[in-house]
Motif scaffolding. Structure first.
Motif: not given
Length: 187
Positions: A78-83, A105-107, A116-117
């Protein structure tokens, strides 16, 4: 550490993008596919120190400790920074290097462009690591932002397994689990 004790409600669905890691042919894994098992899921980021130092090793220990017929272990990136640094290729290399063998899994990113994912928003996660315990009926039983001690987590998982009608591991379960993890067990 912040813990939320949710009412018994259906766990929100996971919305992921791209192929999953550690599933046959990268096929997505849905909560419905895991019905009948306790699900231990972790919202994580590979650049999160708490995830790398504590939560992901703990998830690997949970996977080794419980029989996969009773407990499913799942990672949700769950990436919300440093995309830019968190690409699917980088995640695959990270999972390989850290020997993460559970499904990941990738959110999915917010279709409206928010940071926010989708799954992270559906669970109202405060950040990473976030631990999710989902019972065999698909209900969210625990959501925890931060670290949970191993013994407390193990006890809670065992209670959910027992609640679902799971018996203590028998000899065939022990042998199957040992073989799956490269160990030899006395039959």
């Amino acid at each position: 550490m912040t813990e939320t004790k949710p009412r018994l409600r259906a766990a929100p669905l996971w919305t992921t993008s791209g192929p999953w890691l550690n599933t046959p042919k990268g096929e997505p894994l849905a909560l419905a596919d895991l019905r009948g098992r306790v699900v231990v899921a972790l919202g994580f980021q590979m650049l999160c120190p708490g995830c790398v130092g504590h939560a992901l090793p703990q998830l690997a220990r949970v996977r080794r400790a419980f029989h996969p017929a009773r407990v499913a272990v799942v990672g949700l990136h769950t990436v919300f920074e440093h995309h830019a640094a968190n690409t699917p290729e980088t995640l695959a290399a990270f999972a390989h290097e850290y020997r993460l063998d559970f499904p990941i899994g990738i959110d999915a990113t917010d279709p409206r462009g928010g940071r926010t994912p989708v799954t992270m928003a559906a669970y109202a996660m405060q950040g990473t690591p976030t631990l999710l315990l989902i019972d065999a009926e698909g209900r969210l039983r625990r959501q925890n932002f931060g670290h949970v001690e191993d013994i407390a987590l193990g006890a809670e998982i065992a209670l959910l397994v027992a609640e679902a009608g799971g018996a203590p591991a028998g000899p065939s379960d022990v042998a199957a689990s040992a073989a799956a993890h490269g160990r030899c067990a006395i039959p």
